[in-house]
Design a protein around this motif. Structure first.
Motif, PDB file in Angstrom:
ATOM      1  N   LYS A  49     -12.946  -5.967-126.780  1.00 26.07           N
ATOM      2  CA  LYS A  49     -12.429  -5.200-127.905  1.00 26.07           C
ATOM      3  C   LYS A  49     -13.513  -5.098-128.962  1.00 26.07           C
ATOM      4  CE  LYS A  49     -10.262  -9.186-130.181  1.00 26.07           C
ATOM      5  NZ  LYS A  49      -9.001  -9.718-130.739  1.00 26.07           N
ATOM      6  N   LEU A  50     -13.301  -4.244-129.918  1.00 30.10           N
ATOM      7  CA  LEU A  50     -14.267  -4.049-130.988  1.00 30.10           C
ATOM      8  C   LEU A  50     -14.325  -5.314-131.829  1.00 30.10           C
ATOM      9  CD1 LEU A  50     -16.077  -1.797-132.256  1.00 30.10           C
ATOM     10  CD2 LEU A  50     -14.174  -1.310-133.788  1.00 30.10           C
ATOM     11  N   GLN A  51     -15.509  -5.910-131.961  1.00 30.91           N
ATOM     12  CA  GLN A  51     -15.585  -7.140-132.737  1.00 30.91           C
ATOM     13  C   GLN A  51     -15.725  -6.857-134.232  1.00 30.91           C
ATOM     14  OE1 GLN A  51     -18.883  -9.481-131.399  1.00 30.91           O
ATOM     15  NE2 GLN A  51     -20.385  -8.275-132.516  1.00 30.91           N
ATOM     16  N   ALA A 215     -21.826 -13.301-122.547  1.00 33.68           N
ATOM     17  CA  ALA A 215     -21.597 -14.565-121.841  1.00 33.68           C
ATOM     18  C   ALA A 215     -20.293 -15.206-122.298  1.00 33.68           C
ATOM     19  CB  ALA A 215     -22.768 -15.510-122.076  1.00 33.68           C
ATOM     20  N   MET A 216     -20.058 -15.216-123.621  1.00 31.20           N
ATOM     21  CA  MET A 216     -18.841 -15.817-124.154  1.00 31.20           C
ATOM     22  C   MET A 216     -17.598 -15.042-123.701  1.00 31.20           C
ATOM     23  SD  MET A 216     -19.942 -18.405-125.805  1.00 31.20           S
ATOM     24  CE  MET A 216     -21.325 -19.092-126.703  1.00 31.20           C
ATOM     25  N   ASP A 217     -17.677 -13.722-123.723  1.00 33.11           N
ATOM     26  CA  ASP A 217     -16.533 -12.910-123.297  1.00 33.11           C
ATOM     27  C   ASP A 217     -16.231 -13.109-121.813  1.00 33.11           C
ATOM     28  OD1 ASP A 217     -16.170 -11.925-125.820  1.00 33.11           O
ATOM     29  OD2 ASP A 217     -17.126  -9.997-125.460  1.00 33.11           O
ATOM     30  N   LEU A 218     -17.282 -13.179-121.005  1.00 29.78           N
ATOM     31  CA  LEU A 218     -17.096 -13.419-119.575  1.00 29.78           C
ATOM     32  C   LEU A 218     -16.416 -14.766-119.325  1.00 29.78           C
ATOM     33  CD1 LEU A 218     -20.349 -12.176-117.802  1.00 29.78           C
ATOM     34  CD2 LEU A 218     -18.015 -11.731-117.058  1.00 29.78           C
ATOM     35  N   ALA A 219     -16.900 -15.784-120.031  1.00 29.34           N
ATOM     36  CA  ALA A 219     -16.331 -17.114-119.854  1.00 29.34           C
ATOM     37  C   ALA A 219     -14.854 -17.133-120.245  1.00 29.34           C
ATOM     38  CB  ALA A 219     -17.117 -18.126-120.681  1.00 29.34           C
ATOM     39  N   ALA A 220     -14.529 -16.471-121.349  1.00 32.21           N
ATOM     40  CA  ALA A 220     -13.135 -16.422-121.784  1.00 32.21           C
ATOM     41  C   ALA A 220     -12.265 -15.717-120.751  1.00 32.21           C
ATOM     42  CB  ALA A 220     -13.048 -15.717-123.140  1.00 32.21           C
ATOM     43  N   LEU A 243     -19.123 -16.005-135.431  1.00 31.74           N
ATOM     44  CA  LEU A 243     -18.113 -16.059-136.481  1.00 31.74           C
ATOM     45  C   LEU A 243     -16.729 -16.247-135.857  1.00 31.74           C
ATOM     46  CD1 LEU A 243     -19.337 -13.051-138.666  1.00 31.74           C
ATOM     47  CD2 LEU A 243     -19.857 -15.475-138.986  1.00 31.74           C
ATOM     48  N   PRO A 244     -15.812 -16.914-136.566  1.00 34.35           N
ATOM     49  CA  PRO A 244     -14.450 -17.048-136.036  1.00 34.35           C
ATOM     50  C   PRO A 244     -13.705 -15.721-135.996  1.00 34.35           C
ATOM     51  CG  PRO A 244     -14.600 -17.952-138.257  1.00 34.35           C
ATOM     52  CD  PRO A 244     -15.997 -17.640-137.829  1.00 34.35           C
ATOM     53  N   ASP A 245     -14.038 -14.808-136.912  1.00 34.99           N
ATOM     54  CA  ASP A 245     -13.471 -13.461-136.902  1.00 34.99           C
ATOM     55  C   ASP A 245     -14.357 -12.610-137.798  1.00 34.99           C
ATOM     56  OD1 ASP A 245     -12.231 -12.994-139.731  1.00 34.99           O
ATOM     57  OD2 ASP A 245     -11.524 -14.987-139.151  1.00 34.99           O
ATOM     58  N   PHE A 246     -14.180 -11.305-137.732  1.00 38.38           N
ATOM     59  CA  PHE A 246     -15.016 -10.429-138.553  1.00 38.38           C
ATOM     60  C   PHE A 246     -14.253  -9.829-139.727  1.00 38.38           C
ATOM     61  CE2 PHE A 246     -18.107  -7.170-139.584  1.00 38.38           C
ATOM     62  CZ  PHE A 246     -19.302  -7.798-139.268  1.00 38.38           C
ATOM     63  N   ASN A 247     -12.948  -9.916-139.691  1.00 38.14           N
ATOM     64  CA  ASN A 247     -12.161  -9.275-140.743  1.00 38.14           C
ATOM     65  C   ASN A 247     -12.414  -9.918-142.105  1.00 38.14           C
ATOM     66  OD1 ASN A 247     -10.992  -7.517-138.881  1.00 38.14           O
ATOM     67  ND2 ASN A 247      -9.418  -9.004-138.346  1.00 38.14           N
ATOM     68  N   PRO A 327     -14.610 -15.185-128.807  1.00 34.99           N
ATOM     69  CA  PRO A 327     -13.391 -14.629-128.196  1.00 34.99           C
ATOM     70  C   PRO A 327     -12.150 -15.383-128.686  1.00 34.99           C
ATOM     71  CG  PRO A 327     -15.099 -15.048-126.537  1.00 34.99           C
ATOM     72  CD  PRO A 327     -15.563 -15.683-127.808  1.00 34.99           C
ATOM     73  N   ASP A 328     -11.015 -14.746-128.581  1.00 40.53           N
ATOM     74  CA  ASP A 328      -9.752 -15.367-128.984  1.00 40.53           C
ATOM     75  C   ASP A 328      -9.533 -16.692-128.236  1.00 40.53           C
ATOM     76  OD1 ASP A 328      -9.251 -13.241-130.650  1.00 40.53           O
ATOM     77  OD2 ASP A 328      -7.984 -12.175-129.198  1.00 40.53           O
ATOM     78  N   LYS A 329      -9.124 -17.702-128.959  1.00 44.62           N
ATOM     79  CA  LYS A 329      -8.785 -19.025-128.400  1.00 44.62           C
ATOM     80  C   LYS A 329      -9.935 -19.662-127.628  1.00 44.62           C
ATOM     81  CE  LYS A 329      -3.870 -17.819-128.040  1.00 44.62           C
ATOM     82  NZ  LYS A 329      -2.690 -17.715-127.147  1.00 44.62           N
TER      83      LYS A 329
END
Length: 522
Positions: A49-51, A215-220, A243-247, A327-329
């Motif tokens: 998804k769009l980060q 790499a992080m997205d693949l692992a998640a 970052l934990p989130d971008f918002n 990534p989430d969680k």
């Protein structure tokens, strides 16, 4: 001379280039290898998804539809948005889908000796002044037949992160050939349809090589599919700041780094003496801000526990566009053991899996996926049929960036522009500004300096990238002096670079696409 323009690629850069060339009276032909628009967004993992917050990732004169409520839309929503943009501005009739450009060749132009003697770009410094014509060899991806199209100007919008994967080299007997399992690149995984990708990793021990966003997205994705019974292992040399989130953090970064005051603490290419002195005097402030951000992230996230504290500053990752969002969680997956992170400066293959530094036993695995990036410079180089033009695209160890004037024009390659090579924290906005510049240039509104001055400017940018980007300067990220860069484009196009009302707003408010909306109208 005819003024035919060819655009190669229908990703975000190709779409905005087509839009503005149409607006300025040209009738470009866009060649796209896929059967639809979107470029890299057509080849992503199902979970992508769009980060960025969507407000940071949108065209200047085409906002997101009100139906998209999410701050971080899915990749399918991004694709829908790009398709809507293409439909709204009637770009589709100008795009030839399933048309893969094999190479481009400058034909019927000046001799090699004449080109070498040029003092001005293309001989006269104009977009359509040379004798030559670009011959664009295009292959139909369905029939495999090829034909040649002619154009007086070419805009390369092929991106850096697709097409030519970067695969590490191994000594004989230590590479993938000795491994009994499957080895692939993240590009190959992303190209799979969702069902095939899910089946591939199901109940498999997956090892991912890399430390960045893919790499992080693949692992998640693997952890979500397999849980702790078949954990996914990430092997990385060095950690990067995430970052934990971008918002929320995007707003914080905007006020700390993305305004004119923040840029006063950074040396900029071609800056006058006073600004250089001011940047030196303010550098402790820049250092202090980076340390505060790092300390906050280490306090908020269990980075030390999982070996995720980088050995470089937050500011360096920002300067190389390597800041990303977890990534989430992600930390829940680390805690439960469905994702394992190991550090190793090198590794090799064996029949059971991979051998890491300092570990006596091999890491047994079924699939190894390289999330090791792409060879963007080589991809651009391969596009040229002429070895002379290929040699103008410098590769390591000579250099690690393509030397472009204004990050758009190669001083030694006539009648051609490259959009989408230099990165920023909002590539869609950066490509739109470059496309506006190219449209103004083709329309005769911009005068180029001589070749020597163009090469000098490109060299200044390369030195600046090396100063702040460290070993990752080759990413050609302009994030830490993006306002300075866009000021130059505005001045070239004869627009006021000061886009805000009021001294304090001009100095302290973050700059973004909304500040340049007025430029979209001819």
């Amino acid at each position: 001379m005819e003024r035919r323009v060819a655009i190669i690629g229908a990703g975000t850069s190709g779409l905005v280039a087509c839009k503005y060339l149409l607006q300025y009276g040209y009738h470009p032909t866009v060649f796209e290898a896929d059967d639809g628009v979107g470029g890299l967004w057509r080849h992503t993992m199902d979970s992508t998804k769009l980060q960025n917050n969507k407000q940071m990732y949108q065209f200047m004169d085409f906002p997101w539809p009100s139906s998209v409520k999410e701050d971080n839309p899915s990749h399918n929503q991004v694709l829908d948005y790009l398709n809507s943009y293409a439909q709204h501005f009637s770009l589709i009739p100008h795009i030839r889908f399933n048309s893969k450009v094999i190479d481009i060749d400058y034909v019927g132009g000046e001799s090699t000796e004449e080109i070498k003697s040029w003092e001005l770009w293309g001989g006269k410094g104009k977009p359509f002044c040379s004798k030559g014509t670009w011959h664009v060899t295009v292959q139909n991806t369905k029939t495999l037949s090829a034909e040649v199209h002619k154009a007086e100007f070419v805009v390369l919008c092929i991106g850096k992160y697709s097409g030519l994967p970067n695969i590490p080299e191994f000594p004989p007997g230590q590479g993938p050939e000795v491994f009994d399992g499957k080895v692939m690149h993240s590009m190959d995984y992303s190209n799979l349809d969702n069902d095939t990708a899910a089946e591939l990793i199901k109940r498999k021990r997956v090892t991912i090589i890399g430390s960045q966003k893919s790499a992080m997205d693949l692992a998640a994705e693997c952890a979500n599919a397999n849980g702790v019974k078949y954990p996914c292992t990430i092997i990385q040399r060095n950690a990067h700041w995430f970052l934990p989130d971008f918002n929320v953090w995007g707003v914080i970064a905007g006020f700390l780094y993305l305004n004119r005051f923040a840029e006063l603490s950074v040396h900029k290419p071609g800056e006058p003496f006073f600004l250089g002195l001011l940047a030196t005097l303010l550098s402790p402030l820049r250092w202090g801000i980076s340390k505060v951000v790092e300390a906050t992230l280490k306090w908020k996230l269990p980075l030390k526990k999982y070996g995720l504290i980088p050995n470089h500053s937050f500011f360096q990752d920002l300067s190389t566009c390597l800041i990303a969002v977890f990534p989430d969680k992600f930390f829940d997956r680390l805690k439960e053991g469905s994702i394992i992170i190991k550090k190793s400066q090198s590794f090799s293959f064996c029949s059971e899996g991979v051998i890491l530094d300092g570990e006596a036993k091999p890491l047994e695995t079924d699939i190894v996926i390289f999330a090791t990036g792409y060879r963007g410079d080589q991809k651009i180089r391969n596009m040229f049929k002429s070895t002379i033009f290929q040699n103008h695209i410098a590769l390591p160890p000579t250099s690690s960036t393509v030397p472009l004037y204004r990050q758009i024009i190669h001083p030694r390659i006539p009648q051609l522009a490259i959009i989408g090579y230099a990165e920023s924290l909002s590539n869609i906005f950066s490509s739109e500004m470059k496309s506006l510049w190219v449209a103004n240039f083709l329309d005769g509104n911009i005068e180029l300096p001589n070749i020597r001055e163009m090469e000098k400017e490109a060299k200044l940018w390369e030195e600046n990238l090396k100063q702040y980007g460290g070993t990752y300067f080759w990413k050609t990220c302009i994030a830490n002096c993006a306002i300075w860069y866009h000021d130059q484009l505005c001045k070239d196009m004869k627009h006021n670079p000061r886009r805000k009302k009021g001294f304090l707003r001009e100095l302290f408010e973050p700059y973004g696409h909304a500040d340049y909306v007025a430029l979209t109208h001819k």
